[in-house]
Write a protein that holds these residues in place. Structure first.
Motif, PDB file in Angstrom:
ATOM      1  N   ALA A  11       0.874  -1.171   0.000  1.00 44.59           N
ATOM      2  CA  ALA A  11       0.000   0.000   0.000  1.00 44.59           C
ATOM      3  C   ALA A  11       0.910   1.219   0.000  1.00 44.59           C
ATOM      4  N   ILE A  12       0.665   2.133  -0.950  1.00 47.41           N
ATOM      5  CA  ILE A  12       1.477   3.347  -1.039  1.00 47.41           C
ATOM      6  C   ILE A  12       0.580   4.577  -1.100  1.00 47.41           C
ATOM      7  N   HIS A  13       1.099   5.663  -0.561  1.00 51.03           N
ATOM      8  CA  HIS A  13       0.538   6.978  -0.846  1.00 51.03           C
ATOM      9  C   HIS A  13       1.429   7.571  -1.924  1.00 51.03           C
ATOM     10  N   TYR A  14       0.840   8.336  -2.822  1.00 55.47           N
ATOM     11  CA  TYR A  14       1.605   8.870  -3.950  1.00 55.47           C
ATOM     12  C   TYR A  14       1.032  10.198  -4.424  1.00 55.47           C
ATOM     13  N   THR A  15       1.881  10.963  -5.078  1.00 53.89           N
ATOM     14  CA  THR A  15       1.470  12.135  -5.841  1.00 53.89           C
ATOM     15  C   THR A  15       2.207  12.060  -7.161  1.00 53.89           C
ATOM     16  N   GLY A  16       1.456  12.125  -8.248  1.00 58.52           N
ATOM     17  CA  GLY A  16       2.037  12.080  -9.588  1.00 58.52           C
ATOM     18  C   GLY A  16       1.998  13.448 -10.223  1.00 58.52           C
ATOM     19  N   THR A  17       3.158  13.892 -10.755  1.00 58.23           N
ATOM     20  CA  THR A  17       3.237  15.206 -11.384  1.00 58.23           C
ATOM     21  C   THR A  17       3.821  15.099 -12.789  1.00 58.23           C
ATOM     22  N   LEU A  46       6.765   2.442 -12.196  1.00 60.26           N
ATOM     23  CA  LEU A  46       6.502   2.550 -10.763  1.00 60.26           C
ATOM     24  C   LEU A  46       6.658   1.180 -10.093  1.00 60.26           C
ATOM     25  N   ASP A  47       6.233   0.141 -10.783  1.00 59.89           N
ATOM     26  CA  ASP A  47       6.331  -1.222 -10.258  1.00 59.89           C
ATOM     27  C   ASP A  47       7.780  -1.600  -9.932  1.00 59.89           C
ATOM     28  N   VAL A  48       8.709  -1.244 -10.810  1.00 63.86           N
ATOM     29  CA  VAL A  48      10.114  -1.631 -10.601  1.00 63.86           C
ATOM     30  C   VAL A  48      10.820  -0.765  -9.558  1.00 63.86           C
ATOM     31  N   ALA A  49      10.194   0.342  -9.148  1.00 59.88           N
ATOM     32  CA  ALA A  49      10.812   1.235  -8.167  1.00 59.88           C
ATOM     33  C   ALA A  49      10.607   0.768  -6.730  1.00 59.88           C
ATOM     34  N   ASP A  57       9.489   4.220   4.114  1.00 59.58           N
ATOM     35  CA  ASP A  57      10.402   4.792   3.115  1.00 59.58           C
ATOM     36  C   ASP A  57       9.636   5.704   2.163  1.00 59.58           C
ATOM     37  N   LYS A  58      10.307   6.790   1.767  1.00 58.14           N
ATOM     38  CA  LYS A  58       9.766   7.715   0.769  1.00 58.14           C
ATOM     39  C   LYS A  58      10.791   7.835  -0.344  1.00 58.14           C
ATOM     40  N   LYS A  59      10.302   8.019  -1.568  1.00 55.38           N
ATOM     41  CA  LYS A  59      11.224   8.270  -2.671  1.00 55.38           C
ATOM     42  C   LYS A  59      10.498   8.997  -3.781  1.00 55.38           C
ATOM     43  N   THR A  60      11.286   9.659  -4.613  1.00 53.42           N
ATOM     44  CA  THR A  60      10.781  10.302  -5.816  1.00 53.42           C
ATOM     45  C   THR A  60      11.276   9.488  -6.998  1.00 53.42           C
ATOM     46  N   VAL A  61      10.360   9.128  -7.886  1.00 54.23           N
ATOM     47  CA  VAL A  61      10.668   8.280  -9.027  1.00 54.23           C
ATOM     48  C   VAL A  61      10.311   9.018 -10.308  1.00 54.23           C
ATOM     49  N   HIS A 125      -4.203   7.102 -24.159  1.00 50.32           N
ATOM     50  CA  HIS A 125      -4.346   7.476 -22.755  1.00 50.32           C
ATOM     51  C   HIS A 125      -3.970   8.947 -22.635  1.00 50.32           C
ATOM     52  N   PRO A 126      -4.680   9.726 -21.815  1.00 45.88           N
ATOM     53  CA  PRO A 126      -4.357  11.159 -21.687  1.00 45.88           C
ATOM     54  C   PRO A 126      -2.909  11.440 -21.267  1.00 45.88           C
ATOM     55  N   LEU A 127      -2.238  10.482 -20.627  1.00 45.12           N
ATOM     56  CA  LEU A 127      -0.851  10.676 -20.204  1.00 45.12           C
ATOM     57  C   LEU A 127       0.151  10.016 -21.149  1.00 45.12           C
ATOM     58  N   ALA A 128      -0.316   9.476 -22.280  1.00 39.23           N
ATOM     59  CA  ALA A 128       0.599   8.874 -23.264  1.00 39.23           C
ATOM     60  C   ALA A 128       1.569   9.946 -23.759  1.00 39.23           C
ATOM     61  N   GLY A 129       2.823   9.546 -23.914  1.00 36.00           N
ATOM     62  CA  GLY A 129       3.839  10.464 -24.414  1.00 36.00           C
ATOM     63  C   GLY A 129       4.413  11.401 -23.373  1.00 36.00           C
ATOM     64  N   LYS A 130       3.970  11.287 -22.129  1.00 31.77           N
ATOM     65  CA  LYS A 130       4.435  12.192 -21.077  1.00 31.77           C
ATOM     66  C   LYS A 130       5.324  11.448 -20.080  1.00 31.77           C
ATOM     67  N   ASP A 131       6.411  12.114 -19.693  1.00 31.71           N
ATOM     68  CA  ASP A 131       7.251  11.614 -18.608  1.00 31.71           C
ATOM     69  C   ASP A 131       6.561  11.995 -17.292  1.00 31.71           C
ATOM     70  N   LEU A 132       6.611  11.111 -16.313  1.00 31.00           N
ATOM     71  CA  LEU A 132       5.901  11.308 -15.053  1.00 31.00           C
ATOM     72  C   LEU A 132       6.870  11.266 -13.880  1.00 31.00           C
ATOM     73  N   THR A 133       6.527  11.982 -12.824  1.00 32.37           N
ATOM     74  CA  THR A 133       7.279  11.926 -11.571  1.00 32.37           C
ATOM     75  C   THR A 133       6.306  11.544 -10.463  1.00 32.37           C
ATOM     76  N   PHE A 134       6.696  10.581  -9.646  1.00 32.19           N
ATOM     77  CA  PHE A 134       5.882  10.152  -8.512  1.00 32.19           C
ATOM     78  C   PHE A 134       6.663  10.338  -7.224  1.00 32.19           C
ATOM     79  N   ASP A 135       6.038  10.979  -6.238  1.00 30.15           N
ATOM     80  CA  ASP A 135       6.530  10.981  -4.871  1.00 30.15           C
ATOM     81  C   ASP A 135       5.734   9.889  -4.174  1.00 30.15           C
ATOM     82  N   ILE A 136       6.423   8.870  -3.674  1.00 26.68           N
ATOM     83  CA  ILE A 136       5.729   7.746  -3.057  1.00 26.68           C
ATOM     84  C   ILE A 136       6.200   7.529  -1.627  1.00 26.68           C
ATOM     85  N   GLU A 137       5.293   7.018  -0.814  1.00 26.65           N
ATOM     86  CA  GLU A 137       5.606   6.607   0.555  1.00 26.65           C
ATOM     87  C   GLU A 137       4.998   5.236   0.769  1.00 26.65           C
TER      88      GLU A 137
END
Length: 144
Positions: A11-17, A46-49, A57-61, A125-137
Motif C-alpha cells: 500500500a502506497i501513498h503517492y502524488t504524480g506530477t 513505478l512497479d520496478v521502483a 520509506d519515501k522516494k521520488t521516481v 491514454h491522456p498521459l501517453a507520451g508524457k514523462d511522469l514523476t511520482f513521490d511515493i511513501e
C-alpha cells in the motif's frame, strides 16, 4: 524490517506530477493505493521502483513515458464524419466520450479537433507520451 519484493502486496501513498509541476493524480485524502508488486496492476516504471523499499520509506521516481503509458500512437486518432455522431453529443475539444469497439468493448476517447465535416477522436491514454514523476511513501507490505 521487511523489504518489498515481487509478489508482495503493498500500500502506497503517492502524488504524480508532470514536467511542468502540475499534479495529475494523488492519493491525498484517500486510502493508500494497494496492489501486488510485479503483477502488472500499475505502470511498469513505478512497479520496478518498489522492490527494496521498507515501510515508511519515501522516494521520488522519474518515469519515462515508455515505462508509463507509452508513446502517443497516431493510429489511435481517428477522424469520423460529423453526421455519424448524434446531435445531442457534445463536441467541444477536450470532451471525453465513449465509443464501442467492433467486439463490444468500451473505448474512452477525447475530442481533439472539430470542423464542419469531421470530428477527430483520440483513444490514446491522456498521459501517453508524457514523462511522469511520482513521490511515493510505502505504508504497508504484506509478504507473499
Amino acid at each position: 524490517m521487511t523489504e518489498v519484493k515481487s509478489g508482495d502486496t503493498v500500500a502506497i501513498h503517492y502524488t504524480g506530477t508532470l514536467a511542468d509541476g502540475s499534479t495529475f493524480d494523488s492519493s491525498d485524502g484517500r486510502d493508500p493505493l494497494e496492489f501486488v508488486v510485479g503483477s502488472g496492476q500499475i505502470i511498469p516504471g513505478l512497479d520496478v521502483a518498489l522492490p527494496g523499499m521498507s515501510v515508511g520509506d519515501k522516494k521520488t521516481v522519474e518515469i519515462a513515458s515508455e515505462q508509463a503509458y507509452g508513446p502517443v500512437n497516431p493510429e489511435m486518432r481517428q477522424a469520423v464524419p460529423r453526421e455519424g455522431i448524434p446531435p445531442e453529443v457534445p463536441l467541444e475539444i477536450g470532451t471525453q466520450l465513449q465509443m464501442q469497439t467492433p467486439d463490444g468493448h468500451a473505448l474512452p476517447v477525447i475530442v481533439v479537433e472539430v470542423d464542419e465535416a469531421t470530428v477527430t477522436l483520440d483513444a490514446n491514454h491522456p498521459l501517453a507520451g508524457k514523462d511522469l514523476t511520482f513521490d511515493i511513501e510505502l505504508m504497508r507490505v504484506d509478504a507473499a
